[in-house]
Design an enzyme around this catalytic site. Structure first.
Site, short mmCIF file in Angstrom:
data_model
loop_
_atom_site.label_atom_id
_atom_site.label_comp_id
_atom_site.label_asym_id
_atom_site.label_seq_id
_atom_site.Cartn_x
_atom_site.Cartn_y
_atom_site.Cartn_z
N GLU A 147 0.82 -1.20 0.00
CA GLU A 147 0.00 0.00 0.00
C GLU A 147 0.86 1.26 0.00
O GLU A 147 0.55 2.24 -0.68
CB GLU A 147 -0.93 0.01 1.22
N ASP A 294 -4.37 -9.69 -8.76
CA ASP A 294 -4.76 -8.78 -9.84
C ASP A 294 -3.63 -7.94 -10.42
O ASP A 294 -3.29 -8.05 -11.61
CB ASP A 294 -5.91 -7.88 -9.36
N GLU A 406 -12.43 0.46 -9.73
CA GLU A 406 -12.02 -0.43 -10.82
C GLU A 406 -13.02 -0.46 -11.98
O GLU A 406 -12.64 -0.50 -13.15
CB GLU A 406 -11.79 -1.85 -10.29
#
Length: 933
Positions: A147, A294, A406
């Site tokens: 992150e 992903d 997304e």
């Protein structure tokens, strides 16, 4: 973004530089050349309407960013319901979600390049000055390496990229001297100790001040990390090396990618979700394109675009071929086992896979991108937002929605690829839903439950970094942007890195390690841009023809690709036995079980136990059918446990100045009026006397015709209900007497009867925890007359009511967050808190992922569960479909939620201040059409 949530972005253009104009590089050219092809699939949107929507996006960003700066800065994130900043350590931990917070003004850094994209250059210059003046990167706090890299390091690099661009233009940032880059370099060195492992994969967390494995670091003992966590570093680290000339960052990121590639499953070319950072063994062996994996795939393709290294494209193409072979079941994308890729690992999908259609656009594979995107859009139209997870028959699996970007990202890239105005209408829907359901006076609040419309006191930094960027670009023309967006590539957090970095400071040896591991079939690779005349036939309705079969996929028709159709079925044989159809007394079913290697054992206590031994199956196909049958039976058993739980209800404050903006998720009662089957109850609230409601009320005139507020404790819930009903109340709200209790940390609470016949109770009863109940109590103290709506889900706000009176804001203690409906357990409190007969029932959902070995699998459903009800019927191959409308209405699903949220008592805004904020909010809205409210 993986795990904690954020997103990913895709650069859609590259500079004109040979010789590496492969599909990734030239996808941009495909997008540009295809833009004018599909124009008749939907009515064209006028330039004026596009400008109006673009201006609306700007106003929404101002609302979110302005409230962060006013109420939260320098905290990492804004808590939009309580109008204050979220500072780590000053409120109860939310678990891994908090690993993104490092006391470094996260939202400001994450928003830097968004300000420039939205043409807010003055605000950008001010923001950069604030970052340089206020942000400290040397805090004693443990943060996520992943992150921190994509949000903070990426944010600093994106800000630096656009700062030097503006400086070159000669108007803004003339004072800038690479200060953001120096901060990025400082942060990069702070992250490097995480790579001190034998594999080169980084530790998942690091202490910004003390690093790894020191006693004061409080980290360094972890053994596992997710694939995306280790594989989503190359863009930021390589850019840092190219900007500064310090090659060590790119070297470490390349080594991590090399190790992941080496550890892929060789026969399937898939990677697992979680890997041991020391041994390289796969810990979780399921594989998909959603959470945990992903952005690993994304960064392989983009690393090739940015760095020009052919090996990255070769790896991506190898993986992509495996994804389309095993995981893609159009329009679905279902996880499989890396060792047995023909077997689905689970029967639900998570929201993070919504990025994948955009990645397919960059790849140049448009048709499956259109299909998956349309399926996701149909789910959104059903629930207003994309749930965190949903099943293959489109039921809600995890009900939260943290305002993920997304889907907006994929919408933008599909519009760039096709020019189809349909995607502009999709974007318009996203804007309307955000304003209608997520907008609150102090920003935009995440959805706690998309089914009830309840909120969570959370506005993640990625919402500003990505959502507004993609929505603005969707409606913007080239002249609306002050720089050429095609000169940059988007990181997974939508930060912008210049493509000229590919030719800067190239000191890393580009050893092609791909061929060392596998024999590559070049026929799978696209080395040139696909011919748009072939990719997009000269049919303006081409995209529409792909979407059309999916229009009713959520509501009316069976989704395709849910179950793999075996060769034997395609040849005319009977479909395999489904768990929903199984009856333990049917001899034919028992014979089919035997053929699948499944044994049925009747236990002495009356239960039926099923055990599968794949080696005993008649064939490999029968063994796969048997394992699938076991998976379905496990899920059905879990669902039937959940069926014992009632769904959450909603308490919505509808009086002035709230007008339905405050939605609280309430616990239901197992007695009284069922709000799911009857019209909602609306009325003003009044406190009962005695407040505990355990005896005849002394103020019946006060509660007559109103909804009575009573406190939990000292007697049964049913006794309280009878007492207020006898006093003439039309409903009741029980408020927890445990001060400080909150739905943010507690599971959904249900009120049970007293063991007697409760048919005499005819009014609705709902339960609120102390934190949510205080919102109503504070509103009574502030406004005296407070009207609420008790219902099974939140109702649409009434714009006419808002226009009739002068709008104002919630009181200072407002917290619109709802009950935590997705938790590891659901509590059914059979009696009230202080009753001596109190007991509870907890259900723990079972894992849906079977073992990926040939060992026996077992499950012990009861005989009653052998023939499950139609409410849990799954989609079948013979065309029988569940009534999904009834399913979604009647079924309550709960899963473990890793994102509980607890507010804290710092910087609470006075009511007059919040009212002023809301007045400004309404004034801004009045500039738009009334139907936008």
């Amino acid at each position: 973004m993986s795990e904690a949530g954020g997103g990913r972005g895709f650069g859609y253009s590259v500079p004109q530089r040979a010789p590496w104009s492969l599909v990734a590089a030239t996808a941009a050219l495909c997008l540009v050349s295809a833009t004018s092809v599909w124009t008749a699939g939907a009515s064209p949107m006028s330039r004026e309407e596009k400008q109006k929507l673009g201006n609306q996006v700007l106003e929404m960003f101002d609302h979110a960013y302005g409230n962060y700066m006013e109420h939260a800065y320098p905290a990492d994130e804004l808590m939009p319901l309580t109008c204050r900043g979220r500072v780590r350590g000053q409120e109860p931990s939310r678990g891994d979600v908090d690993d993104a917070l490092g006391k470094f003004s996260l939202t400001l850094i994450d928003s830097l390049d968004t300000l420039v994209v939205l043409n807010k250059t003055k605000e950008f210059e001010d923001a950069v000055r604030k970052v340089l003046r206020d942000v400290n990167l040397d805090n004693d706090v443990v943060v996520s390496v992943f992150e921190t890299n994509i949000r903070v390091l990426g944010g600093l690099l994106g800000g630096h990229s656009l700062a030097i661009m503006l400086k070159e233009k000669g108007e803004y940032m003339q004072w800038y001297n690479d200060e953001l880059l120096q901060m990025a370099k400082q942060l990069g060195y702070k992250l490097l100790p995480a790579f001190n492992t034998t594999s080169g994969l980084p530790y998942p967390r690091i202490n910004l001040k003390f690093g790894i494995r020191k006693p004061e670091a409080r980290t360094g003992t972890e053994t596992d990390t997710c694939t995306a966590c280790a594989g989503t570093l190359i863009l930021e680290f390589a850019a840092l090396s190219r900007f500064t000339g310090a090659t060590i960052f790119e070297e470490y990121a390349r080594k991590a990618l090399d190790f992941l590639w080496e550890k892929r499953q060789r026969s399937s070319n898939l990677v697992g979700v979680t890997i041991n950072i020391h041994t390289g063994d796969w810990v979780r062996k399921d594989s998909g394109v959603g959470a945990g994996i992903d952005s690993y795939y994304e960064y392989l393709l983009k690393a090739y675009v940015l760095l020009g290294d052919d090996s990255f494209l070769e790896r991506f193409n190898t993986h992509y071929d495996a994804i389309m072979r095993y995981i893609s079941q159009p329009p679905l994308l279902l996880d499989v086992h890396i060792h047995k890729p023909m077997l689905n690992a689970r029967t639900w999908m998570d929201a993070l896979l919504a990025f994948f259609p955009g990645l397919q656009v960059l790849k140049g594979d448009i048709r499956p991108a259109i299909e998956t995107h349309e399926m996701l859009y149909q789910v959104i139209k059903k629930h207003n937002f994309l749930p965190e997870a949903f099943t293959t028959d489109f039921r809600v699996h995890w009900a939260q929605h943290p305002l993920r970007p997304e889907f907006a990202e994929s919408t933008y890239f599909l519009y760039k690829a096709t020019g189809d105005p349909y995607y502009l209408e999709v974007g318009k829907t996203l804007i309307e839903n955000l304003n209608k359901y997520a907008r609150v006076p102090c920003g935009f609040a995440a959805m706690k439950d998309v089914r009830t419309g309840s909120h969570e006191d959370r506005m993640d930094s990625f919402f500003l970094a990505e959502m507004f960027k993609y929505l603005y670009l969707l409606f913007a023309d080239k002249e609306d942007i002050i720089f050429d967006i095609e000169d940059y590539i988007f990181t997974t957090e939508a930060h912008l890195l210049p493509l000229w970095l590919s030719t800067t400071n190239q000191r890393i040896s580009k050893k092609n390690t791909t061929s060392e591991y596998t024999e590559l079939d070049d026929s799978n690779f696209d080395w040139t841009c696909p011919n748009t005349q072939i990719l997009f036939p000269n049919d303006p309705l081409y995209a529409q023809s792909i979407r059309e079969p999916l229009k009713n996929v959520v509501d009316k028709s069976c989704p395709r690709g849910i179950i793999r159709v075996e060769e034997s079925f395609r040849s005319g044989a009977k479909p395999p036995l489904r768990a929903r159809d199984f009856m333990a007394t049917n001899p034919e079913h028992l014979e089919i079980l035997k053929k699948m290697g499944v044994s049925l054992i009747h236990l002495k206590d009356g239960r039926v136990q099923l055990v599968q031994h794949a080696i005993q199956a008649a064939s490999s196909i029968d063994a796969e059918d048997g394992l699938r049958f076991m998976q379905e039976m496990i899920e059905l058993s879990s669902q039937q446990q959940k069926e014992q739980q009632l769904p959450p209800r909603a308490v919505q404050i509808v009086s002035h100045p709230f007008f339905g903006r405050v939605v609280l998720t309430a616990g239901p009662a197992q007695f009284g009026l069922d709000l799911s089957k009857h019209k909602e109850t609306r009325g003003f609230v009044a406190s009962s006397k005695p407040y505990n409601g355990c005896s005849e009320l002394t103020n019946p005139e006060a509660v007559m015709g109103k909804i009575a507020l009573i406190q939990r404790g000292q007697c049964m819930f049913a006794e309280k209900a009878r007492n207020i009903q006898n006093a003439g109340a039309i409903g009741g709200i029980v408020i927890d007497d445990n001060e400080g209790s909150s739905s943010d940390t507690a599971p959904l609470f249900q009120m049970a009867g007293d063991g007697k016949d409760t048919d005499d109770i005819t009014i609705p009863m709902l339960f609120l925890f102390s934190k949510e109940g205080s919102i109503i109590l504070d509103a009574i103290r502030e406004y005296e007359e407070v009207e609420v709506l008790l219902s099974d889900k939140a109702k649409d706000r009434d714009p006419e009511m808002e226009n009739e009176e002068q709008p104002s804001s919630e009181n200072d203690s407002q917290n619109q967050s709802a009950e935590q409906i997705a938790s590891s357990s659901q509590e059914v409190d059979l009696v009230d808190q202080e009753s001596p007969e109190e007991s509870s029932l907890n259900s723990h959902p079972e894992s849906l992922s079977p073992a990926d070995t040939d060992n026996a699998a077992s499950i012990s459903p009861s005989e009653q569960n052998s023939n499950p009800t139609e409410n849990h019927e799954t989609t079948s191959l013979d065309g029988e479909c569940t009534d999904l409308d009834n399913q979604l209405k009647e079924q309550s699903e709960t899963e473990e939620d890793s994102n509980p949220n607890v507010s804290w008592g710092k910087k609470v805004q006075p009511i007059d201040s919040i009212l002023a904020d809301w007045n400004e909010d309404i004034e801004a809205f009045e500039m738009m059409d009334k139907d936008e409210l």
